[in-house]
Design a protein around this motif. Structure first.
Motif, short mmCIF file in Angstrom:
data_model
loop_
_atom_site.label_atom_id
_atom_site.label_comp_id
_atom_site.label_asym_id
_atom_site.label_seq_id
_atom_site.Cartn_x
_atom_site.Cartn_y
_atom_site.Cartn_z
N ARG A 124 -30.27 15.30 36.94
CA ARG A 124 -29.07 15.49 36.11
C ARG A 124 -29.39 16.28 34.85
NH1 ARG A 124 -26.97 9.73 34.84
NH2 ARG A 124 -29.21 9.37 34.84
N GLY A 125 -30.59 16.04 34.30
CA GLY A 125 -30.98 16.74 33.08
C GLY A 125 -31.13 18.23 33.31
N GLY A 126 -31.81 18.60 34.39
CA GLY A 126 -31.97 20.02 34.70
C GLY A 126 -30.65 20.70 34.95
N ALA A 127 -29.76 20.03 35.70
CA ALA A 127 -28.44 20.61 35.97
C ALA A 127 -27.65 20.77 34.67
CB ALA A 127 -27.68 19.72 36.95
N ALA A 128 -27.75 19.81 33.76
CA ALA A 128 -27.02 19.88 32.50
C ALA A 128 -27.53 21.04 31.65
CB ALA A 128 -27.16 18.57 31.73
N VAL A 129 -28.85 21.25 31.61
CA VAL A 129 -29.40 22.36 30.83
C VAL A 129 -28.94 23.69 31.40
CG1 VAL A 129 -31.51 23.56 30.14
CG2 VAL A 129 -31.42 21.07 30.04
N THR A 137 -31.16 29.93 37.14
CA THR A 137 -32.41 29.63 37.81
C THR A 137 -32.79 28.17 37.66
OG1 THR A 137 -34.79 30.12 37.83
CG2 THR A 137 -33.65 30.34 35.72
N LEU A 138 -33.44 27.61 38.68
CA LEU A 138 -33.90 26.23 38.59
C LEU A 138 -35.00 26.10 37.55
CD1 LEU A 138 -34.05 25.15 42.35
CD2 LEU A 138 -32.43 24.37 40.63
N ALA A 139 -35.89 27.09 37.47
CA ALA A 139 -37.00 27.04 36.51
C ALA A 139 -36.49 27.54 35.16
CB ALA A 139 -38.16 27.89 37.01
N TRP A 140 -35.81 26.66 34.44
CA TRP A 140 -35.11 27.04 33.22
C TRP A 140 -35.94 26.91 31.96
CZ3 TRP A 140 -35.37 22.95 29.97
CH2 TRP A 140 -35.49 21.67 30.53
N ALA A 141 -37.05 26.15 32.02
CA ALA A 141 -37.72 25.74 30.79
C ALA A 141 -38.27 26.91 29.98
CB ALA A 141 -38.84 24.76 31.11
N ARG A 199 -42.56 9.30 38.47
CA ARG A 199 -42.58 10.35 39.49
C ARG A 199 -41.32 11.21 39.42
NH1 ARG A 199 -45.13 7.21 44.79
NH2 ARG A 199 -47.32 7.48 44.17
N ALA A 200 -40.19 10.60 39.08
CA ALA A 200 -38.96 11.39 38.93
C ALA A 200 -39.10 12.38 37.77
CB ALA A 200 -37.77 10.45 38.70
N VAL A 201 -39.74 11.95 36.68
CA VAL A 201 -39.98 12.85 35.55
C VAL A 201 -40.90 14.00 35.98
CG1 VAL A 201 -41.05 13.03 33.27
CG2 VAL A 201 -39.58 11.08 33.81
N VAL A 202 -41.94 13.68 36.73
CA VAL A 202 -42.88 14.70 37.21
C VAL A 202 -42.15 15.74 38.06
CG1 VAL A 202 -44.87 15.12 38.72
CG2 VAL A 202 -44.91 13.23 37.07
N ARG A 203 -41.29 15.27 38.95
CA ARG A 203 -40.55 16.20 39.83
C ARG A 203 -39.63 17.12 39.03
NH1 ARG A 203 -40.06 11.55 43.06
NH2 ARG A 203 -37.95 11.18 42.29
N GLU A 204 -38.91 16.54 38.08
CA GLU A 204 -37.98 17.37 37.30
C GLU A 204 -38.73 18.38 36.44
OE1 GLU A 204 -35.02 19.36 35.75
OE2 GLU A 204 -34.91 17.98 37.45
N LEU A 205 -39.85 17.99 35.88
CA LEU A 205 -40.62 18.92 35.07
C LEU A 205 -41.16 20.07 35.92
CD1 LEU A 205 -41.59 19.41 32.18
CD2 LEU A 205 -43.72 18.26 32.80
#
Length: 224
Positions: A124-129, A137-141, A199-205
């Protein structure tokens, strides 16, 4: 959510963001000293494994103590609050260390806050950003950390903060930030829950930053 509970969540996140840079740099330097030939991908993997173990162990410890009949609700709540602080602090240090490997170390707290809040929220965090910053792009950071105007970053952070507060409320408030199992369920469930959350944090990062670079950037902290 009450004002006091909102303030508790805000303070927890802000403190973690403010203090993460030093420990993250030291952890990466220690890893490089121990494994001087490690590739960036291997370093990211090591950082992730250490982070997952740290969060899982904290969850297991709280579950074990809270399951003891002599531990009352207030004491268990205090233990859970401490575990939530450990989770957020460990997450801030982890995401900052991995960003260093990618050469996208944020030069201000607002950008580090974006990375932490989005990672804590998972997919949800990645989609919100991406939606808030208008990124396809998925790689938004890397874009957020290096190129977006600070005003846009602050707007995105305000949105992420609201989402995190809603998530905390849905799971019992600021004390449930680490998505802990209910009091009294014991060490095994606390450990498994902590591990799953980490692990969810690792995947999203990994999604946010994309694959590790082929070579470490010159700015990456190294052995003294």
């Amino acid at each position: 959510m009450s004002r006091a509970r909102r303030s508790a969540v805000d303070r927890l996140v802000d403190r973690a963001v403010r203090r993460a840079a030093g420990p993250a740099a030291r952890r990466l330097a220690e890893l490089r000293a121990a494994e001087p030939d490690a590739t960036p991908a291997a370093l990211v993997d090591r950082l992730g494994r250490r982070y997952v173990r740290r969060v899982a162990a904290a969850g297991g410890g709280v579950g074990a103590v809270a399951a003891v009949p002599a531990v009352g609700t207030v004491a268990a709540a205090a233990l859970t609050a401490a575990q939530a602080a450990t989770f957020v602090t460990a997450s801030a240090e982890y995401v900052t260390a991995v960003a260093l490997v990618h050469g996208v170390a944020a030069d201000d707290e607002e950008r580090r806050r974006t990375l932490l809040l989005a990672a804590l929220l998972g997919e949800r965090g990645g989609a919100a950003v991406r939606g808030g910053a208008g990124l396809g792009t998925l790689a938004w950071a890397k874009t957020v950390l290096t190129r977006l105007p600070l005003g846009t970053v602050r707007s995105v952070n305000a949105m992420l903060r609201r989402q995190l507060l809603r998530a905390a409320l849905a799971r019992g408030g600021a004390l449930a930030l680490g998505r802990l199992a209910p009091f009294g369920v014991g060490a095994a469930i606390g450990y498994v829950g902590g591990r799953a959350t980490a692990r969810a944090v690792v995947r999203e990062l990994a999604t946010a930053l994309g694959p590790a670079p082929s070579a470490l950037p010159a700015t990456a902290p190294g052995p003294a």
